[in-house]
Design a protein around this motif. Sequence first.
Motif, mmCIF file in Angstrom:
data_model
loop_
_atom_site.group_PDB
_atom_site.id
_atom_site.type_symbol
_atom_site.label_atom_id
_atom_site.label_comp_id
_atom_site.label_asym_id
_atom_site.label_seq_id
_atom_site.Cartn_x
_atom_site.Cartn_y
_atom_site.Cartn_z
ATOM 1 N N GLU A 250 0.823 -1.210 0.000
ATOM 2 C CA GLU A 250 0.000 0.000 0.000
ATOM 3 C C GLU A 250 0.858 1.262 0.000
ATOM 4 O OE1 GLU A 250 -2.499 -0.652 3.337
ATOM 5 O OE2 GLU A 250 -3.728 -2.166 2.339
ATOM 6 N N ILE B 64 1.866 6.753 -7.071
ATOM 7 C CA ILE B 64 0.884 7.818 -7.291
ATOM 8 C C ILE B 64 1.541 9.192 -7.130
ATOM 9 C CG2 ILE B 64 -1.129 8.953 -6.242
ATOM 10 C CD1 ILE B 64 -2.283 6.131 -5.787
ATOM 11 N N GLY C 2 -4.812 4.301 -11.275
ATOM 12 C CA GLY C 2 -4.717 5.449 -10.391
ATOM 13 C C GLY C 2 -3.635 6.431 -10.795
ATOM 14 N N LEU D 157 -4.336 12.051 -4.401
ATOM 15 C CA LEU D 157 -4.972 10.800 -3.994
ATOM 16 C C LEU D 157 -6.435 10.754 -4.443
ATOM 17 C CD1 LEU D 157 -3.484 10.324 -0.402
ATOM 18 C CD2 LEU D 157 -2.656 9.407 -2.568
ATOM 19 N N GLY D 158 -7.107 11.902 -4.381
ATOM 20 C CA GLY D 158 -8.501 11.948 -4.803
ATOM 21 C C GLY D 158 -8.666 11.658 -6.289
ATOM 22 N N GLU E 129 -9.408 5.178 -10.604
ATOM 23 C CA GLU E 129 -9.663 3.760 -10.336
ATOM 24 C C GLU E 129 -11.169 3.461 -10.392
ATOM 25 O OE1 GLU E 129 -7.666 1.306 -9.971
ATOM 26 O OE2 GLU E 129 -5.700 2.146 -9.505
ATOM 27 N N MET E 130 -11.960 4.374 -9.859
ATOM 28 C CA MET E 130 -13.415 4.214 -9.860
ATOM 29 C C MET E 130 -13.952 4.146 -11.293
ATOM 30 S SD MET E 130 -16.270 6.830 -8.286
ATOM 31 C CE MET E 130 -15.261 7.081 -6.824
ATOM 32 N N ALA F 79 -6.547 10.015 -8.138
ATOM 33 C CA ALA F 79 -6.161 8.613 -8.344
ATOM 34 C C ALA F 79 -7.325 7.690 -8.009
ATOM 35 C CB ALA F 79 -4.942 8.263 -7.491
ATOM 36 N N TYR F 80 -8.027 7.993 -6.926
ATOM 37 C CA TYR F 80 -9.168 7.173 -6.524
ATOM 38 C C TYR F 80 -10.286 7.241 -7.556
ATOM 39 C CZ TYR F 80 -13.065 5.400 -3.730
ATOM 40 O OH TYR F 80 -14.146 4.680 -3.286
ATOM 41 N N ILE F 81 -10.548 8.435 -8.061
ATOM 42 C CA ILE F 81 -11.610 8.598 -9.053
ATOM 43 C C ILE F 81 -11.242 7.890 -10.355
ATOM 44 C CG2 ILE F 81 -12.817 10.299 -10.485
ATOM 45 C CD1 ILE F 81 -12.645 12.189 -8.047
ATOM 46 N N SER G 215 -3.504 10.655 -10.850
ATOM 47 C CA SER G 215 -2.530 11.492 -10.131
ATOM 48 C C SER G 215 -1.713 12.332 -11.095
ATOM 49 C CB SER G 215 -1.614 10.617 -9.266
ATOM 50 O OG SER G 215 -0.856 9.726 -10.059
ATOM 51 N N GLU H 148 2.091 1.736 -3.477
ATOM 52 C CA GLU H 148 1.063 2.305 -4.355
ATOM 53 C C GLU H 148 0.976 3.821 -4.179
ATOM 54 O OE1 GLU H 148 -2.496 0.186 -3.450
ATOM 55 O OE2 GLU H 148 -1.903 -1.609 -4.564
#
Length: 404
Positions: free
Chosen positions: A70, A77, A254, A241-242, A248-249, A244-246, A258, A73
Motif C-alpha cells: 500500500e 501515485i 490510479g 490521492l482523490g 480507479e473508480m 487517483a481514486y476517481i 494522479s 502504491e
Amino acid sequence: MQWMDKFIDFTSLKHFHYLFELALIWFFVKIAGHLSKRIGQPSVMGELLAGIILGPTILGWLHPTPLIKELAEIGVILLMFIAGLETDMKEFRKSAFASTLVAILGVLLPFLGGFLTGIWLGFNTSTSAFIGTLLVATSVSISVQTLREMGKLQSKEGVTILGAAVLDDILGIIILSLVIGFTADTNGGGVVDLFILFSKIILFFVFVWVMGKKVLPWAFHKSTDLMTSEIILTFGLITALGFAYIAEMMGMAGIVGSYFAGLMLSLTPYHEELFAKVETLSYSFFVPIFFVNIGLVANISEINSTLLGQMILLTIVAILTKLIGGAIGGRLAGFNQRSAFGIGAGMIARGEVGLIVGSIGLSKGLIPHDLFTATIVIVLITTLVTPPLLKAFFSNHKKIASPK
C-alpha cells in the motif's frame, strides 16, 4: 537465552517489525542508489536491485506485505503527481502529435507480437490475446525517475514519453476490457461493459477539465486563508490521492488520475511550492518503498526449467516490440534516429501496470499460475533494462532533437 527473553519481549516486538523493515528499505535503497550512480547508471537501477537482493530471491530478509504494497502504491501515485507538476503544458501541446503516434504504434506492435507468440507457443486464443494485452502495458514511472536524474524529463523526448504513456494506459485499458468482454460467457454483457467503460473514460476527462479549470484554482486560493500548517502540501496530496481514486473508480489506473492532478495544478501559481514539498516527502518516504516492492514481488527462484524458454522468448518480444514501436512513432513524428529509439526505450518498462494486468488475467482464468509467475519476471526484466537503455540513448546527448 532465557535471560534475553526476559529482557526483551520478542512476542510483542513482532507487532512492530514493520519499523525495522522500513528502516532497512530506506538504508539499502540509498546505498544501492549511490553505488549505481558510481558506476554510471541511474540510482533507480540500484534501488530496483535492492528489492531483489533483500527479497525472497536472494537474502529473504523482506517479503511483500500489505503495508509495503500500500505504501508502494502511494509512492507511484506521488511519483506520477510530481511528473504532472513538472510537465510544461506548452511543450506537452507541441508533443501531442508525437505522443499519439508513439502510443498507437507502442500498443499495436506489442499486442500483435504477444498474441502471435502465444499462438506459436500453443496457447489458446483467449490466453494469447491476454498475453498480447499484458505486453501492451507501460509503466512510465521508472522512465520518469531516470529522465529526471538525467535532466531530460522536460526535453521534447521526455514530454513525448509522458504523453504517450498516458495514452498507452488508456488504450491498454480498452484492449483489456475488450479481451475480457469477448472471452467472458456473458451473452453480450461484454459489449455493454465496454460501452460503460468508454462512458466512464469520457466522464473522467470531463471531470479533470472542470476541476482543473474551475474548482482547483479557487479551492487552493481559498485554502491559503486557513490558519493551519502546510495547507498547500496537504491540499496537493488530497488532490493527488482523490484524482487517483476517481480514476480507479472509472476503470482506469490510479497513476493516470494522479498525473492529471499534477498537470492541472501545474497551471496554478502554487505549483513551484507544491512541487518542492511533495518531492521532499515522496523521495524520502514513499518512492523508495515503491522501487523495492517491485523487486520483492518477483521470486525468481520459483521459475522452473519448463517456463524458461517461454519466459526468454516473451521477454525478447516485450522489449523489441515496445522499442521498435516507439521508435517508429518517434521517427514518423520527426525525431532523429537516436531520439526515436530513446523514446521507444522509455516505453519498455511494464512495472506495476504489468503486474496489475497479470493479476487480473490470473483472477479471470485467462492465464495459468505458472505463466503468471513468468509474467512477474518479464515485468521485472523490462523494468530493469529501461534505465540503462535510456542512459545509453540520452547520455552525452547535448543537443535535444525536436520533431519537425
